[in-house]
Design an enzyme around this catalytic site. Structure first.
Site, mmCIF file in Angstrom:
data_model
loop_
_atom_site.group_PDB
_atom_site.id
_atom_site.type_symbol
_atom_site.label_atom_id
_atom_site.label_comp_id
_atom_site.label_asym_id
_atom_site.label_seq_id
_atom_site.Cartn_x
_atom_site.Cartn_y
_atom_site.Cartn_z
ATOM 1 N N TYR B 140 0.846 -1.196 0.000
ATOM 2 C CA TYR B 140 0.000 0.000 0.000
ATOM 3 C C TYR B 140 0.874 1.235 0.000
ATOM 4 C CZ TYR B 140 -4.372 -2.416 1.182
ATOM 5 O OH TYR B 140 -5.491 -3.198 1.166
ATOM 6 N N TYR B 179 -0.752 -9.607 0.871
ATOM 7 C CA TYR B 179 0.277 -8.929 1.671
ATOM 8 C C TYR B 179 0.289 -9.451 3.099
ATOM 9 C CZ TYR B 179 -3.600 -5.848 3.225
ATOM 10 O OH TYR B 179 -4.779 -5.348 3.714
ATOM 11 N N ARG B 189 -2.869 -11.590 4.066
ATOM 12 C CA ARG B 189 -4.228 -11.315 3.579
ATOM 13 C C ARG B 189 -4.371 -11.821 2.143
ATOM 14 N NH1 ARG B 189 -7.784 -7.816 4.661
ATOM 15 N NH2 ARG B 189 -9.000 -9.658 4.239
ATOM 16 N N HIS B 192 -7.177 -8.453 -2.254
ATOM 17 C CA HIS B 192 -8.524 -7.863 -2.148
ATOM 18 C C HIS B 192 -8.502 -6.396 -2.532
ATOM 19 C CE1 HIS B 192 -6.482 -7.094 1.675
ATOM 20 N NE2 HIS B 192 -7.127 -5.953 1.671
ATOM 21 N N HIS B 194 -10.607 -2.928 -1.402
ATOM 22 C CA HIS B 194 -11.569 -2.352 -0.455
ATOM 23 C C HIS B 194 -12.615 -1.547 -1.221
ATOM 24 C CE1 HIS B 194 -9.191 -3.210 3.234
ATOM 25 N NE2 HIS B 194 -8.178 -3.147 2.389
#
Ligand SMILES: [Fe+2]
Lengths: 187, 273
Positions: B140, B179, B189, B192, B194
């Site tokens: 991110y 990640y 995780r 995905h 969000h």
């Protein structure tokens, strides 16, 4: 009114907002429902805490409200503010100290009803959104007649009523868990 | 190799690491037991939320979930309406996450398209859809993301769109990578995106995550599994749709979103927005 037909579609489940929402959800002046220091403007703020009373630095609060005359804003532009249109919506991230803050003005309500801000809280570690309400403290008769507040014990009721600060602002803390846990809502 | 914490970090990185650092097998066993317990309670007639607020395998939820059931309330008028959005709120380019920089981001280019519907299948028009995600390497842009994978100078990972008259939205982006996080030892995780969505009623507001088909991390992930039933978890998996795949350009996924809402949302608001 006619009867509500059976639902045909199953809702998509919600998930936590996670830790990294800031860059996805921020936009300019998002916590300024009204321009700071404009007539009638005030600060609505508070702290969000966990079950140990510790501040939550990675939470997100949204408010949605009627204007001071009780009218519900239908103007577009909550996501791209023009500095004067009242859209009734604001979004704020908590600081390192768990504090959120909005510039807004008092909501109104239909005659006889208690004015409140509709509030949604999200946070890292909170698996789904939580709805609540922040009522204005002044109109005791309307608060006494409110169907939600009437069904609550005094300590629960107190979690939903903001307090007026000496400067004319509003203070509203949100406790996700533990003693004086905020009353959250399902519809 | 670890990256030192950024001096401008918004909160101590230690806040993000669960103190007990359980093993993956312990976490997986907790997930399985929690699902079985939820199923038993529902079979016994209890009403449980679709997404469990009390789901200790997701360690940071332990002190952050309410312990009391939510209070059932009749929505007031303000709660049955929602902020009004329109094309003026979002620039067209905001829905293409591959065009936000001078160069092209690395990774598997994809589109995700879907319809926003209410519980009766009616399209929700002029609603704001916001997305954010990691880059193809699972990193991110957020300053607190300490995963030592590369940032992509040509990818931010945030987008916005307004639904059209059919309730449809569409984003062009890069498929995010999985990640690591610090819920437990070797926690990852599943990939995905969000999603944040407004409905026509504030009660319908939803923030969720879209996953990708056949991810091997599904059974291991406490966040995905905070949804207690398999059927509901599967509603969060985007569907690969070859008709949405553009020849020699991008892979296509479909992700329809249905908002919840009380029966009162059946009645159309007086004015059309
Ligand atoms: Fe994420």
């Amino acid at each position: 009114m006619s009867a509500v037909p059976p639902r045909t579609h199953t809702p998509t489940p919600g998930q936590t907002v996670g830790p990294f929402f800031a860059f996805g959800l921020q936009y300019p002046d998002m916590n300024q429902v009204v321009h700071p220091h404009s007539p009638g403007s005030l600060v609505l703020g508070g702290t969000i805490t966990d079950g140990n009373g510790a501040a939550i630095p990675d939470a997100l609060v949204e408010i949605w409200q009627a204007d001071s005359d009780g009218s519900i804003p239908r103007a577009r532009g909550a996501c791209r503010r023009d500095g004067h249109t009242f859209t009734g919506f604001g979004r704020a991230f908590t600081t390192d100290e768990g504090r959120y803050e909005f510039w807004t003005r008092d909501p109104g309500a239909e005659p006889g009803k208690a004015p409140f801000f509709a509030v949604i809280v999200y946070a890292r570690g909170l698996p789904n959104k939580l709805h609540t309400r922040a009522y204005l403290p002044e109109d005791e008769a309307a608060l006494a007649a409110d169907p939600l507040l009437a069904g609550l014990a005094p300590d629960e009721r107190a979690t939903l009523i903001a307090s007026r600060t000496p400067e004319g602002g509003l203070h509203f803390d949100i406790r996700l868990q533990g003693e004086k846990e905020t009353v959250f809502l399902a519809y | 190799m670890t990256t030192p914490p950024s001096p401008t970090a918004a909160a101590p990185e230690s806040l993000l690491a669960a103190p007990d650092q359980a093993s993956q097998s312990a976490i997986t066993a907790e997930i399985v037991a929690a699902h079985a317990e939820a199923e038993r309670r529902v079979a016994a007639g209890e009403q449980l939320p679709t997404t469990m607020y009390d789901f200790p395998a997701y360690r940071s939820s332990i002190l952050r979930h309410p312990t009391k059931n939510p209070r059932l309330v009749d929505p007031e008028t303000i709660e049955l309406l929602s902020p009004a959005f329109g094309q003026r709120d979002v620039a067209a380019i905001e829905s293409d996450l591959t065009l936000q920089h001078t160069g092209e981001p690395l990774g598997e280019r994809m589109t995700v398209e879907g319809r926003l519907l209410d519980s009766w299948g009616r399209p929700l028009r002029n609603q704001l859809v916001e997305i954010w995600q990691a880059n193809a390497a699972g990193r991110y842009i957020h300053q607190r993301d300490q995963h030592p994978a590369p940032l992509d100078p040509n990818f931010t990972g945030a987008g916005r769109a307004i639904t059209d008259d059919d309730g449809r939205y569409r984003f062009t982006t890069i498929k995010p990578g999985p990640y690591p996080w610090r819920n437990h030892v070797n926690a990852w995780r599943p990939a995905h995106i969000h999603f944040s969505i407004f409905g026509s009623s504030f009660t319908q507001r939803i923030i969720t995550q879209m996953y990708f088909p056949s991810d091997p991390l599904f059974a291991l992930d406490p966040i995905y599994n905070s949804i207690r039933s398999q059927k509901d978890r599967e509603r969060l998996i985007g569907v690969y749709d070859h008709n949405l795949t553009s020849p020699e350009f991008s892979m296509g996924y479909r992700f329809d979103i249905v908002v919840d809402g009380p029966d009162a949302t059946w009645f159309e608001p007086e004015e059309e927005n």
